[in-house]
Write a protein that holds these residues in place. Structure first.
Motif, PDB file in Angstrom:
ATOM      1  N   ASP A   1      10.083  18.741  -1.738  1.00  0.00           N
ATOM      2  CA  ASP A   1      10.029  19.198  -3.131  1.00  0.00           C
ATOM      3  C   ASP A   1       8.780  20.027  -3.406  1.00  0.00           C
ATOM      4  OD1 ASP A   1       8.103  17.278  -3.064  1.00  0.00           O
ATOM      5  OD2 ASP A   1       9.095  15.887  -4.419  1.00  0.00           O
TER       6      ASP A   1
ATOM      7  N   SER B   1       5.724  19.403  -3.358  1.00  0.00           N
ATOM      8  CA  SER B   1       4.678  18.770  -4.177  1.00  0.00           C
ATOM      9  C   SER B   1       4.475  17.325  -3.748  1.00  0.00           C
ATOM     10  CB  SER B   1       5.051  18.798  -5.664  1.00  0.00           C
ATOM     11  OG  SER B   1       6.188  18.001  -5.895  1.00  0.00           O
ATOM     12  N   ILE B   2       3.312  16.764  -4.137  1.00  0.00           N
ATOM     13  CA  ILE B   2       3.166  15.314  -4.039  1.00  0.00           C
ATOM     14  C   ILE B   2       3.552  14.776  -5.413  1.00  0.00           C
ATOM     15  CG2 ILE B   2       1.594  14.982  -2.076  1.00  0.00           C
ATOM     16  CD1 ILE B   2      -0.760  15.145  -3.911  1.00  0.00           C
ATOM     17  N   SER B   3       4.862  14.545  -5.548  1.00  0.00           N
ATOM     18  CA  SER B   3       5.448  14.341  -6.869  1.00  0.00           C
ATOM     19  C   SER B   3       4.917  13.127  -7.611  1.00  0.00           C
ATOM     20  CB  SER B   3       6.970  14.218  -6.744  1.00  0.00           C
ATOM     21  OG  SER B   3       7.533  15.498  -6.730  1.00  0.00           O
TER      22      SER B   3
ATOM     23  N   MET C   1       1.324   6.901   2.862  1.00  0.00           N
ATOM     24  CA  MET C   1       2.007   8.117   3.319  1.00  0.00           C
ATOM     25  C   MET C   1       1.829   8.228   4.835  1.00  0.00           C
ATOM     26  SD  MET C   1       0.483  10.572   0.362  1.00  0.00           S
ATOM     27  CE  MET C   1       1.212  12.138   0.862  1.00  0.00           C
TER      28      MET C   1
ATOM     29  N   GLY D   1       8.603  12.047   2.412  1.00  0.00           N
ATOM     30  CA  GLY D   1       8.274  13.159   1.519  1.00  0.00           C
ATOM     31  C   GLY D   1       7.633  14.269   2.341  1.00  0.00           C
ATOM     32  N   ASP D   2       7.529  15.457   1.751  1.00  0.00           N
ATOM     33  CA  ASP D   2       6.904  16.556   2.504  1.00  0.00           C
ATOM     34  C   ASP D   2       5.400  16.309   2.671  1.00  0.00           C
ATOM     35  OD1 ASP D   2       6.887  16.938  -0.276  1.00  0.00           O
ATOM     36  OD2 ASP D   2       6.735  19.113  -0.125  1.00  0.00           O
TER      37      ASP D   2
ATOM     38  N   ILE E   1       2.067  11.815  -7.746  1.00  0.00           N
ATOM     39  CA  ILE E   1       0.785  12.116  -8.394  1.00  0.00           C
ATOM     40  C   ILE E   1       1.001  13.161  -9.496  1.00  0.00           C
ATOM     41  CG2 ILE E   1      -1.613  12.820  -7.981  1.00  0.00           C
ATOM     42  CD1 ILE E   1      -0.580  10.215  -6.479  1.00  0.00           C
TER      43      ILE E   1
ATOM     44  N   GLY F   1       3.962  13.328   2.941  1.00  0.00           N
ATOM     45  CA  GLY F   1       3.839  12.293   3.973  1.00  0.00           C
ATOM     46  C   GLY F   1       4.072  12.860   5.361  1.00  0.00           C
TER      47      GLY F   1
ATOM     48  N   TYR G   1      12.778  13.139 -11.005  1.00  0.00           N
ATOM     49  CA  TYR G   1      12.010  11.974 -10.550  1.00  0.00           C
ATOM     50  C   TYR G   1      11.450  11.089 -11.672  1.00  0.00           C
ATOM     51  CZ  TYR G   1      11.905  13.551  -5.642  1.00  0.00           C
ATOM     52  OH  TYR G   1      12.229  13.911  -4.364  1.00  0.00           O
TER      53      TYR G   1
ATOM     54  N   LEU H   1       0.823  -1.210   0.000  1.00  0.00           N
ATOM     55  CA  LEU H   1       0.000   0.000   0.000  1.00  0.00           C
ATOM     56  C   LEU H   1       0.859   1.262   0.000  1.00  0.00           C
ATOM     57  CD1 LEU H   1      -2.875  -1.017   2.443  1.00  0.00           C
ATOM     58  CD2 LEU H   1      -2.991  -0.818  -0.038  1.00  0.00           C
ATOM     59  N   ALA H   2       2.075   1.156   0.536  1.00  0.00           N
ATOM     60  CA  ALA H   2       3.003   2.296   0.548  1.00  0.00           C
ATOM     61  C   ALA H   2       2.338   3.554   1.097  1.00  0.00           C
ATOM     62  CB  ALA H   2       3.553   2.553  -0.861  1.00  0.00           C
TER      63      ALA H   2
HETATM   64  C1  LIG Z   1      -2.390   7.822   2.906  1.00  0.00           C
HETATM   65  C2  LIG Z   1      -2.058   7.882   1.428  1.00  0.00           C
HETATM   66  N1  LIG Z   1      -2.783   8.682   0.620  1.00  0.00           N
HETATM   67  C3  LIG Z   1      -2.503   8.739  -0.709  1.00  0.00           C
HETATM   68  C4  LIG Z   1      -1.515   7.959  -1.248  1.00  0.00           C
HETATM   69  C5  LIG Z   1      -1.253   8.008  -2.743  1.00  0.00           C
HETATM   70  N2  LIG Z   1       0.057   8.627  -2.986  1.00  0.00           N
HETATM   71  C6  LIG Z   1       1.152   7.893  -3.271  1.00  0.00           C
HETATM   72  S1  LIG Z   1       2.529   8.798  -3.393  1.00  0.00           S
HETATM   73  C7  LIG Z   1       1.700  10.225  -3.099  1.00  0.00           C
HETATM   74  C8  LIG Z   1       2.456  11.534  -3.047  1.00  0.00           C
HETATM   75  C9  LIG Z   1       3.439  11.543  -1.903  1.00  0.00           C
HETATM   76  O1  LIG Z   1       3.928  12.862  -1.732  1.00  0.00           O
HETATM   77  P1  LIG Z   1       5.201  13.148  -0.834  1.00  0.00           P
HETATM   78  O2  LIG Z   1       5.081  12.472   0.487  1.00  0.00           O
HETATM   79  O3  LIG Z   1       5.399  14.618  -0.807  1.00  0.00           O
HETATM   80  O4  LIG Z   1       6.383  12.407  -1.613  1.00  0.00           O
HETATM   81  P2  LIG Z   1       6.909  12.715  -3.115  1.00  0.00           P
HETATM   82  O5  LIG Z   1       6.064  11.870  -4.054  1.00  0.00           O
HETATM   83  O6  LIG Z   1       6.769  14.183  -3.375  1.00  0.00           O
HETATM   84  O7  LIG Z   1       8.333  12.262  -3.060  1.00  0.00           O
HETATM   85  C10 LIG Z   1       0.333   9.984  -2.907  1.00  0.00           C
HETATM   86  C11 LIG Z   1      -0.703  11.033  -2.670  1.00  0.00           C
HETATM   87  C12 LIG Z   1      -0.778   7.134  -0.363  1.00  0.00           C
HETATM   88  N3  LIG Z   1       0.222   6.356  -0.810  1.00  0.00           N
HETATM   89  N4  LIG Z   1      -1.061   7.094   0.969  1.00  0.00           N
END
Ligand SMILES: Cc1ncc(C[n+]2csc(CCOP(=O)(O)OP(=O)(O)O)c2C)c(N)n1
Length: 158
Positions: free
Chosen positions: A77, A79-81, A25, A49-50, A83, A52, A149, A22-23
């Protein structure tokens, strides 16, 4: 998550904790606090990530209360990169995935943690060394340019 975990070298079981499958955040910081409780003699690094970290910011307070010997490394970064990359790959307009870069070092200091900012590799190395040498929880706010990325994800996932 992909970059940090793919290149982390483990020497023993449980050297790396990851929300596989599920990875989710918001996993890294609570997992690091739990790891510190389970093995207080170890120094723990939480890579996040920012987006997370923003999901579980209050846990910085838990880390401070527990005096957890951990370093939070936030790859900031703005952003939620993952996505963002998927939107770009489908030629969709950028929507709801970018924001003004938060000052996580300042936020962490507000919670009573020591904190450093890093904008270059040299600053990152120095900040990690200082953070690992300090006691209790600390945070390194790493300003990252996400433009590399997509190529990285293609290389890792095909
Ligand atoms: C609780 C949760 N919501 C949504 C997702 C879907 N998702 C996977 S990666 C991601 C973006 C993560 O953003 P960030 O933590 O900033 O890391 P970045 O991708 O920018 O390195 C999202 C929304 C998820 N994995 N877990």
């Amino acid at each position: 998550m992909f970059s940090a975990t793919a290149f982390w070298e483990c020497e023993a079981p449980r050297d790396l904790l990851i929300s596989n499958g599920l990875a989710t955040m918001g996993f890294a910081l609570p997992a690091a606090i739990g790891a510190a409780l389970a093995a207080p003699e170890r120094k723990i690094i939480a890579f996040t990530g920012d987006g997370g970290l923003a999901m579980c910011l209050g846990e910085l307070m838990t880390a401070k209360q527990q005096a957890s010997p951990l370093v939070v490394v936030v790859f900031n970064d703005a952003s939620i990169s993952l996505i963002d990359i998927k939107q770009q790959a489908r030629d969709l307009p950028s929507e709801g995935v970018r924001w003004a870069r938060p000052d996580f070092a300042r936020v962490a200091e507000g919670f009573g943690l020591r904190a450093w900012r890093a904008r270059t590799e040299d600053e990152y190395r120095a900040a990690i060394a200082s953070a690992l040498a300090s006691s209790g929880p600390s945070l390194v706010d790493v300003h990252v340019d996400p433009s590399g990325y997509p190529a990285q994800i293609r290389a890792l996932r095909g």
